[in-house]
Design an enzyme around this catalytic site. Sequence first.
Site, mmCIF file in Angstrom:
data_model
loop_
_atom_site.group_PDB
_atom_site.id
_atom_site.type_symbol
_atom_site.label_atom_id
_atom_site.label_comp_id
_atom_site.label_asym_id
_atom_site.label_seq_id
_atom_site.Cartn_x
_atom_site.Cartn_y
_atom_site.Cartn_z
ATOM 1 N N LYS A 42 31.843 38.328 28.256
ATOM 2 C CA LYS A 42 31.950 39.748 28.811
ATOM 3 C C LYS A 42 33.230 40.312 28.420
ATOM 4 O O LYS A 42 34.375 39.457 28.243
ATOM 5 C CB LYS A 42 32.128 39.738 30.502
ATOM 6 C CG LYS A 42 31.418 40.567 30.952
ATOM 7 C CD LYS A 42 31.070 40.407 32.543
ATOM 8 C CE LYS A 42 30.868 41.641 33.374
ATOM 9 N NZ LYS A 42 30.750 41.363 34.637
ATOM 10 N N ARG A 91 26.406 50.016 47.439
ATOM 11 C CA ARG A 91 26.529 51.451 47.456
ATOM 12 C C ARG A 91 25.368 52.348 47.581
ATOM 13 O O ARG A 91 25.363 53.439 48.050
ATOM 14 C CB ARG A 91 27.312 51.797 45.889
ATOM 15 C CG ARG A 91 28.900 51.458 46.268
ATOM 16 C CD ARG A 91 29.319 51.442 44.922
ATOM 17 N NE ARG A 91 28.987 50.308 43.998
ATOM 18 C CZ ARG A 91 29.506 49.746 42.881
ATOM 19 N NH1 ARG A 91 30.554 50.437 42.219
ATOM 20 N NH2 ARG A 91 28.794 48.839 42.252
HETATM 21 P P1 ADP Z 1 30.559 42.539 39.143
HETATM 22 O O1 ADP Z 1 31.455 42.584 37.825
HETATM 23 O O2 ADP Z 1 29.954 41.507 39.988
HETATM 24 O O3 ADP Z 1 29.580 43.889 39.194
HETATM 25 P P2 ADP Z 1 32.612 44.158 40.505
HETATM 26 O O4 ADP Z 1 33.796 43.860 40.560
HETATM 27 O O5 ADP Z 1 32.155 45.431 39.940
HETATM 28 O O6 ADP Z 1 31.949 42.983 40.055
HETATM 29 O O7 ADP Z 1 32.051 44.422 42.304
HETATM 30 C C1 ADP Z 1 31.987 43.280 42.914
HETATM 31 C C2 ADP Z 1 31.321 43.478 44.485
HETATM 32 O O8 ADP Z 1 32.037 44.793 44.879
HETATM 33 C C3 ADP Z 1 29.796 44.005 43.957
HETATM 34 O O9 ADP Z 1 29.141 43.564 45.089
HETATM 35 C C4 ADP Z 1 29.798 45.571 44.147
HETATM 36 O O10 ADP Z 1 28.496 46.131 44.438
HETATM 37 C C5 ADP Z 1 30.830 45.729 45.279
HETATM 38 N N1 ADP Z 1 31.475 47.063 45.174
HETATM 39 C C6 ADP Z 1 32.065 47.601 43.837
HETATM 40 N N2 ADP Z 1 32.383 48.963 44.445
HETATM 41 C C7 ADP Z 1 32.249 49.139 45.560
HETATM 42 C C8 ADP Z 1 32.416 50.271 46.418
HETATM 43 N N3 ADP Z 1 32.872 51.421 46.006
HETATM 44 N N4 ADP Z 1 31.931 50.260 47.691
HETATM 45 C C9 ADP Z 1 31.322 49.019 48.089
HETATM 46 N N5 ADP Z 1 31.248 47.845 47.358
HETATM 47 C C10 ADP Z 1 31.583 48.175 46.143
#
Ligand code: ADP
Length: 152
Positions: A42, A91
């Site tokens: 990644k 979300r």
């Molecule tokens: P990944 O690389 O696994 O997608 P992220 O860092 O983007 O990891 O997200 C980790 C978790 O946080 C996931 O479950 C994602 O759905 C959740 N998440 C990200 N942004 C939000 C938000 N604004 N509100 C609620 N959950 C969120």
Amino acid sequence: MEKIAVFPGSFDPITVGHVDIIKRGLKIFDRIIVGIGSNAEKKYMFDLQKREAWVQQTFASESRISVVTYQGLTVDFCKKVNAGFILRGLRNSPDFEFEKAIAHMNGAISNGLETTFILTDLRFAAVSSSIVRDIIRNGGDVSAFIPETVKL
Ligand code: ADP
């Protein structure tokens, strides 16, 4: 028995949406381990050290939250740290479909690991690390979407 959850993610960078889910998760779990994934395949905008330091600084005053980086399967990491639960945020329906498949597969390849979901707060429903990265790349102001601990 202590209820331990892993909140796995890339946190590239951590946003106010992540912070909200982790803090609300403390109402359900005794301890939350934020697992920062490091996947050689990644491409990240911020290196692991930065992503980890920002998450650590964000929760420095919360003894029930710890931050650990890991490689490999999330289910193996959960086993290693004695966590019986994975915590994820939702979300919208694409998040749900994506998370559902992963949760089913993680359930199938583990020994009773439960995935739990917390619905995003209305205020953070549109916040995502990928949009934050886009704004940063184009020189915009992301201060409303990231915790103050993230010094870009
Ligand atoms: P990944 O690389 O696994 O997608 P992220 O860092 O983007 O990891 O997200 C980790 C978790 O946080 C996931 O479950 C994602 O759905 C959740 N998440 C990200 N942004 C939000 C938000 N604004 N509100 C609620 N959950 C969120």
